[in-house]
Design an enzyme around this catalytic site. Structure first.
Site, PDB file in Angstrom:
ATOM      1  N   LYS A 219       0.834  -1.215   0.000  1.00 64.86           N
ATOM      2  CA  LYS A 219       0.000   0.000   0.000  1.00 64.86           C
ATOM      3  C   LYS A 219       0.864   1.260   0.000  1.00 64.86           C
ATOM      4  CE  LYS A 219      -3.584  -2.631   2.300  1.00 64.86           C
ATOM      5  NZ  LYS A 219      -4.418  -2.852   3.497  1.00 64.86           N
TER       6      LYS A 219
ATOM      7  N   GLN B 251      -4.796  -1.463   9.683  1.00 66.42           N
ATOM      8  CA  GLN B 251      -4.529  -2.767   9.052  1.00 66.42           C
ATOM      9  C   GLN B 251      -5.081  -3.897   9.920  1.00 66.42           C
ATOM     10  OE1 GLN B 251      -3.080  -3.357   5.971  1.00 66.42           O
ATOM     11  NE2 GLN B 251      -3.643  -5.485   6.359  1.00 66.42           N
TER      12      GLN B 251
ATOM     13  N   ASP C 208     -11.183   2.376   3.868  1.00 59.12           N
ATOM     14  CA  ASP C 208     -11.430   0.933   3.715  1.00 59.12           C
ATOM     15  C   ASP C 208     -12.922   0.642   3.528  1.00 59.12           C
ATOM     16  OD1 ASP C 208      -9.145  -0.628   3.573  1.00 59.12           O
ATOM     17  OD2 ASP C 208      -8.902  -0.807   5.748  1.00 59.12           O
TER      18      ASP C 208
END
Ligand code: BQF
Length: 297
Positions: A54, A98, A121
């Site tokens: 990422k 994460q 997200d």
């Protein structure tokens, strides 16, 4: 039939090049460069790999990024305080925690503590709720990436029977919602299968579109699919392989070689859905910076 390959790496490259132009135009117009704050808790090796992917993607498209790395002993209170400071920081456009988190932390509580306007997200209940009622929202990156692939390869979804195997909050559930809604991208008749499904094959065999996100190597075999099905393999499993440098290789949830002889389209692992997931994160971060989803303030 021998399936055509859905080349997620290629489509992600194209998407990332377009996003890089969009970011440069945004900056040239006088706006601050988009900024993604990543939060890592502990040292899960797979998480470190994904965050690396990422971070490199951000560098490639010109998005600023920083990872706040907290120890796996961090308390829920401390973690939420860190997130609060990023919520309140006007230079932070997107926040990504994460997953998975260490077991003493509740992912639900942590995700809900993220400002939904920075939830790139798309896991915050506000964004999940908006997805289910067709309001503008940050879409979960993996399902969004799969729809980009359908679009790129002109794979029709409307009125097809879509079967999703796996009902996680991150992939299976939002994927099924997006497939089933009566909106421009959806309109599929949709079945969700999960751990408690009896006779999985009785469902998968009738799928025109089969999306597999179960996290179990070799779960789906050629006998379980219909001739000509579109097979989207979201699984990323590490299996031991002495012939590689790392001592393992990545495989999906499907018996790729056998299914390739029967499907019309198939995604490889790696290089299928995974790269699109990362590209969609970049897209969401730019949308967050532009305040495209939540325009007010
Ligand atoms: C590829 C993920 C399970 C649990 C937590 C490219 C990624 C993966 C594969 C990637 C994933 C999976 C991510 C490939 C992010 C997708 O070339 O096939 C990129 O970085 N992903 C994650 O952040 O957390 C996970 C899977």
């Amino acid at each position: 039939m021998s399936a055509k390959i859905i080349d997620g790496k290629k489509v992600a490259d194209i998407t990332m090049n377009l996003l890089k132009e969009d970011v440069e135009n945004w900056v040239k117009a006088g706006f601050r460069r988009p900024f993604l704050k990543v939060v890592q808790v502990g040292n899960d090796p797979a998480s470190t790999t994904y965050i690396g992917a990422k971070t490199r993607a951000c560098q490639r498209v010109g998005i600023d990024t920083d990872t706040a790395h907290l120890p796996d002993t961090v308390s829920a209170k401390e973690l939420k305080e860190a997130i609060k400071s990023f919520n309140e920081d006007p230079t932070v456009d997107g926040i990504l925690v994460q997953l998975p988190l260490p077991s003493h932390l509740s992912a639900h509580d942590v995700i809900e503590s993220i400002d939904h306007k920075k939830d790139v997200d798309g896991f915050h209940p506000m964004n999940v709720g908006r997805l289910t009622v067709d309001q503008p929202t940050f879409k979960s990156c993996t399902p969004a990436g799969i729809f980009e692939l359908f679009n790129y390869y002109s794979i029709p979804v409307k009125s097809k029977h879509a079967v999703v195997v796996g009902a996680s909050n991150i992939v299976g559930s939002p994927m099924a919602i997006m497939l089933s809604r009566e909106n421009a991208s959806g309109k599929a008749t949709t079945t969700i299968c999960h751990k408690f499904t009896k006779d999985l094959t009785s469902h998968t065999i009738s799928a025109d579109i089969l999306v597999v996100a179960a996290g179990q190597p070799n779960l789906i075999k050629a006998e379980m699919i219909k001739e000509g099905a579109v097979v989207i393999d979201v699984g990323i499993n590490r299996v031991a392989d002495e012939t590689t440098d790392k001592g393992y290789k990545l495989v999906g949830d499907c018996d790729y070689d056998a299914i390739k002889q029967k499907a019309s389209w198939i995604t490889p692992v790696p290089g299928g859905v995974g790269p699109m997931t990362v590209a969609m994160l970049m897209k969401n971060t730019l949308l967050a910076a532009k305040k495209s989803i939540y325009p007010l303030d």
